[in-house]
Design a protein around this motif. Sequence first.
Motif: not given
Length: 279
Positions: A34-38, A119-121, A268-279
């Motif tokens: 979902e995050g990658l598709m915006g 815990l949903a993070s 997933l850690f990388g996507l969260l850390g770079t801001g591509v995905l929000e937790s």
Amino acid sequence: MSAISVGQAVVLGAVEGVTEFLPVSSTGHLKITEGLMGIPVDDDAVVGFSAVIQVGAIAAVLVYFRKDITRIVSAWFRGLRDREERVHHDYKFGWWVIWATLPIVAVGLAAKPLIEGPLASLWVVAGSLIAGSGVMWAADRMGRHKRGEDDTSFKDAMLVGSSQILALLFPGFSRSGATMSTALMLDLDRVAATRLSFFLGIPALTGAGLYELKDALGTGAGSAAPLAVGTLVSFVVAYASIAWLLKFVAKHTFNAFVIYRIIIGLALFGLLGTGVLES
């Protein structure tokens, strides 16, 4: 649903169908996709959509194991009427499934604010993916794989059923991953562990799906076309995924899933850390 197109519904339905019963965390995969598709992952309508298409995957396991389910349910009802029928394994197994579902129901109700809150993070999902990989790797090697499905006991059912709590509290752990790992630690062979995971998951998944479906419809989670397409795709892909998994575990270890989970967790850690995905 304005936030999700029919094309996106096809993709999400396929992701749900593939990952719901494999020990890789469907929650993590859906959120990443979902995050990658915006698509806004925290939107109530999107959460509702995910809940609805999960019903397709649940229907797939009910259809795939319909003969086993019919046999067990029939034996259970016969045992309720006739004391002599209660010696059969299927009658006992019917009760074991019921009793083994109670722990996750109790924890789910008691810890709902925690489960739907911190815990949903997705940070939890990423960490649980990697931690669960270690557990699965150890279980596959510690287990002696010497017990079949007919050798299961009430203790096995309760321990495997209760392990679903791990996935409830730490969603990236994966319900399938937790139950299969526990069954392997109890020395069940890989096919027996996988089938037991399916059977013990049916009540919990069905109950959760119906509960979430009620809430999802209350959020206005649909226009009809994306919901119908996503649910249908989820059903078809989940059915194929179940058939493939049972054949795969008959001849292979769980190493491929362990490696894959670690890769997805790190990604997933990388996507969260770079801001591509929000937790």
